[in-house]
Design a protein around this motif. Structure first.
Motif, mmCIF file in Angstrom:
data_model
loop_
_atom_site.group_PDB
_atom_site.id
_atom_site.type_symbol
_atom_site.label_atom_id
_atom_site.label_comp_id
_atom_site.label_asym_id
_atom_site.label_seq_id
_atom_site.Cartn_x
_atom_site.Cartn_y
_atom_site.Cartn_z
ATOM 1 N N TYR A 151 -2.730 22.502 15.977
ATOM 2 C CA TYR A 151 -2.657 21.530 14.908
ATOM 3 C C TYR A 151 -1.359 20.748 15.053
ATOM 4 C CZ TYR A 151 -6.296 24.434 12.913
ATOM 5 O OH TYR A 151 -7.454 25.127 12.716
ATOM 6 N N GLU A 152 -1.421 19.470 14.729
ATOM 7 C CA GLU A 152 -0.234 18.630 14.747
ATOM 8 C C GLU A 152 0.203 18.421 13.303
ATOM 9 O OE1 GLU A 152 1.182 14.608 17.082
ATOM 10 O OE2 GLU A 152 -0.938 15.013 16.860
ATOM 11 N N ILE A 153 1.451 18.720 13.017
ATOM 12 C CA ILE A 153 1.983 18.616 11.660
ATOM 13 C C ILE A 153 3.031 17.507 11.628
ATOM 14 C CG2 ILE A 153 3.257 19.819 9.859
ATOM 15 C CD1 ILE A 153 2.056 22.422 10.957
ATOM 16 N N PHE A 154 2.901 16.628 10.636
ATOM 17 C CA PHE A 154 3.855 15.539 10.454
ATOM 18 C C PHE A 154 4.629 15.792 9.166
ATOM 19 C CE2 PHE A 154 0.334 13.854 12.882
ATOM 20 C CZ PHE A 154 0.975 13.223 13.929
ATOM 21 N N ILE A 155 5.929 15.603 9.209
ATOM 22 C CA ILE A 155 6.777 15.831 8.046
ATOM 23 C C ILE A 155 7.428 14.508 7.651
ATOM 24 C CG2 ILE A 155 8.785 17.061 7.166
ATOM 25 C CD1 ILE A 155 8.116 19.282 9.194
ATOM 26 N N ASP A 156 7.264 14.158 6.388
ATOM 27 C CA ASP A 156 7.862 12.938 5.843
ATOM 28 C C ASP A 156 9.298 13.245 5.433
ATOM 29 O OD1 ASP A 156 8.555 10.613 4.566
ATOM 30 O OD2 ASP A 156 6.957 10.685 3.077
ATOM 31 N N THR A 198 11.594 10.814 4.868
ATOM 32 C CA THR A 198 12.156 9.659 4.179
ATOM 33 C C THR A 198 11.808 9.741 2.689
ATOM 34 O OG1 THR A 198 11.813 8.347 6.155
ATOM 35 C CG2 THR A 198 12.264 7.149 4.138
ATOM 36 N N PRO A 199 12.809 9.747 1.811
ATOM 37 C CA PRO A 199 12.509 9.832 0.375
ATOM 38 C C PRO A 199 11.907 8.529 -0.144
ATOM 39 C CG PRO A 199 14.860 9.534 0.701
ATOM 40 C CD PRO A 199 14.252 9.708 2.067
ATOM 41 N N SER A 221 7.945 6.087 7.918
ATOM 42 C CA SER A 221 9.011 6.398 8.852
ATOM 43 C C SER A 221 8.453 7.363 9.891
ATOM 44 C CB SER A 221 10.185 7.036 8.107
ATOM 45 O OG SER A 221 11.193 7.410 9.018
ATOM 46 N N GLY A 222 8.545 6.997 11.154
ATOM 47 C CA GLY A 222 7.990 7.843 12.206
ATOM 48 C C GLY A 222 6.486 7.954 12.096
ATOM 49 N N GLY A 223 5.857 6.937 11.511
ATOM 50 C CA GLY A 223 4.401 6.945 11.348
ATOM 51 C C GLY A 223 3.913 7.789 10.192
ATOM 52 N N VAL A 224 4.839 8.252 9.328
ATOM 53 C CA VAL A 224 4.463 9.159 8.243
ATOM 54 C C VAL A 224 4.927 8.603 6.895
ATOM 55 C CG1 VAL A 224 4.767 11.486 7.313
ATOM 56 C CG2 VAL A 224 4.669 11.151 9.774
ATOM 57 N N SER A 225 4.065 8.688 5.903
ATOM 58 C CA SER A 225 4.399 8.376 4.525
ATOM 59 C C SER A 225 3.524 9.256 3.637
ATOM 60 C CB SER A 225 4.140 6.898 4.215
ATOM 61 O OG SER A 225 4.310 6.655 2.836
ATOM 62 N N SER A 226 4.145 10.073 2.817
ATOM 63 C CA SER A 226 3.352 10.986 1.988
ATOM 64 C C SER A 226 3.004 10.389 0.628
ATOM 65 C CB SER A 226 4.092 12.318 1.803
ATOM 66 O OG SER A 226 5.333 12.111 1.197
ATOM 67 N N GLY A 227 3.541 9.224 0.318
ATOM 68 C CA GLY A 227 3.208 8.559 -0.934
ATOM 69 C C GLY A 227 4.170 8.892 -2.063
ATOM 70 N N LEU A 228 3.909 8.318 -3.204
ATOM 71 C CA LEU A 228 4.744 8.493 -4.385
ATOM 72 C C LEU A 228 3.870 9.032 -5.506
ATOM 73 C CD1 LEU A 228 7.552 7.871 -5.703
ATOM 74 C CD2 LEU A 228 6.560 5.692 -6.373
ATOM 75 N N LYS A 229 4.158 10.222 -5.978
ATOM 76 C CA LYS A 229 3.336 10.846 -7.005
ATOM 77 C C LYS A 229 3.606 10.270 -8.389
ATOM 78 C CE LYS A 229 2.009 15.343 -8.854
ATOM 79 N NZ LYS A 229 2.197 16.793 -8.737
#
Length: 88
Positions: A10-15, A17-18, A56-64
């Motif tokens: 599995y490939e895991i991406f970590i966001d 950037t706040p 950032s780095g292709g990752v964005s987890s969004g804003l809750k």
């Protein structure tokens, strides 16, 4: 028993950037006013918050959610512009 699973990866991406929250202050006529001390005297202001989570780095987890607190009040979840009766 033949209870063996194939290897998986599995490939895991970590966001890392706040999220960023910005604020816009508007006067009684709905005109945007700068957030400087000389512009903050008067009545009838509203403040609106906008939030985003940059990619950032292709990752964005969004804003809750965005939360705010006025003076010593409680933290509230932001959902719509806030009316401020008086600013100094």
């Amino acid at each position: 028993m033949n209870n063996k699973e194939e290897n998986n990866s599995y490939e895991i991406f970590i966001d890392l950037t706040p999220p960023i929250t910005t604020a816009e202050l508007r006067d009684i006529n709905g005109q945007s006013v700068g957030l400087t001390p000389t512009n903050l005297a008067g009545t009838g202001f509203t403040i609106q918050f906008m939030g985003t989570d940059p990619i950032s780095g292709g990752v964005s987890s969004g804003l809750k959610k965005i939360e705010y607190k006025i003076n010593n009040g409680q933290w509230d979840k932001y959902s719509n512009e806030i009316k401020l009766d008086f600013l100094i």
